[in-house]
Scaffold this motif. Structure first.
Motif, short mmCIF file in Angstrom:
data_model
loop_
_atom_site.label_atom_id
_atom_site.label_comp_id
_atom_site.label_asym_id
_atom_site.label_seq_id
_atom_site.Cartn_x
_atom_site.Cartn_y
_atom_site.Cartn_z
N ARG A 137 -29.59 -35.96 70.42
CA ARG A 137 -29.00 -36.96 69.52
C ARG A 137 -29.43 -36.78 68.06
N ILE A 138 -30.44 -36.01 67.82
CA ILE A 138 -30.96 -35.84 66.45
C ILE A 138 -30.02 -34.91 65.69
N ARG A 142 -33.47 -28.81 61.69
CA ARG A 142 -34.89 -28.42 61.68
C ARG A 142 -35.75 -29.43 62.42
N LEU A 143 -35.46 -30.70 62.26
CA LEU A 143 -36.21 -31.74 62.98
C LEU A 143 -35.98 -31.63 64.48
N ARG A 144 -34.71 -31.41 64.87
CA ARG A 144 -34.39 -31.29 66.28
C ARG A 144 -35.12 -30.08 66.90
N ASP A 148 -37.96 -30.21 69.72
CA ASP A 148 -37.69 -29.45 70.94
C ASP A 148 -38.90 -28.60 71.31
N ARG A 149 -39.47 -27.90 70.32
CA ARG A 149 -40.67 -27.09 70.57
C ARG A 149 -41.83 -27.96 71.01
N LEU A 150 -41.99 -29.12 70.36
CA LEU A 150 -43.05 -30.04 70.74
C LEU A 150 -42.86 -30.54 72.17
N GLY A 151 -41.65 -30.91 72.51
CA GLY A 151 -41.37 -31.40 73.86
C GLY A 151 -41.65 -30.34 74.91
N ILE A 152 -41.28 -29.10 74.63
CA ILE A 152 -41.53 -28.01 75.57
C ILE A 152 -43.02 -27.81 75.75
#
Length: 158
Positions: A137-138, A142-144, A148-152
């Motif tokens: 949804r973002i 760059r923020l998305r 995404d990297r943080l979530g992974i």
């Protein structure tokens, strides 16, 4: 046709002058340090430079007076290396075939090691899909991507 040269011959020409500035005749002491002192000692210390005496006196065979090997050593291991210094000197001299090292000076410091990355864990595709769905949804790219990297990374640790 040109002769194929081993990488060791090419590297010596590139980094040889830097080692010469530190008193080493060649770069092989760093490469063979674990073989000279053993894997256990090499894990806690490494040679920094070889200091030669200012007045270059020569022995009967024309070799210079023995130098001082400066070794970087990790904290508490310095005491043990101090006791093993005669053995290290003997091994270095045996490696080079003449008495090039007369004494060792210890410098306590962190060792410069190549960083080793931990092997990446295999991520379950279902968990990967959950992360992708959460950040879909973002609108800002760059923020998305960062989220995404943080979530992974968070999902992979669990």
């Amino acid at each position: 046709m040109a002769r194929v040269k081993p990488l060791s011959e090419l590297i010596e020409g590139c980094i040889g002058p830097a080692f010469a500035a530190q008193g080493f005749a060649s770069s092989d002491i760093l490469a063979v340090w674990p073989d000279i002192v053993g894997a256990r000692l090499a894990g806690a210390c490494q040679p920094v430079k070889l200091e030669w005496p200012r007045r270059a006196r020569r022995d009967a065979e024309g070799r210079p007076e023995p130098g001082t090997l400066v070794v970087r050593v990790e904290g508490a291991f310095a005491l043990e290396l101090q006791h093993l210094a005669p053995i290290v000197i003997q091994r270095v001299n045996a490696h080079y075939g003449w008495a090039c090292v007369g004494k060792i000076v210890l410098r306590q410091d962190r060792l410069h090691r190549a960083s080793r990355r931990a092997p990446q864990k295999v991520l379950d595709p279902a968990r990967r899909g959950e992360v992708a769905l959460a950040v879909a949804r973002i609108e800002e790219d760059r923020l998305r991507d960062a989220l995404d990297r943080l979530g992974i990374a968070v999902v992979a640790r669990r």
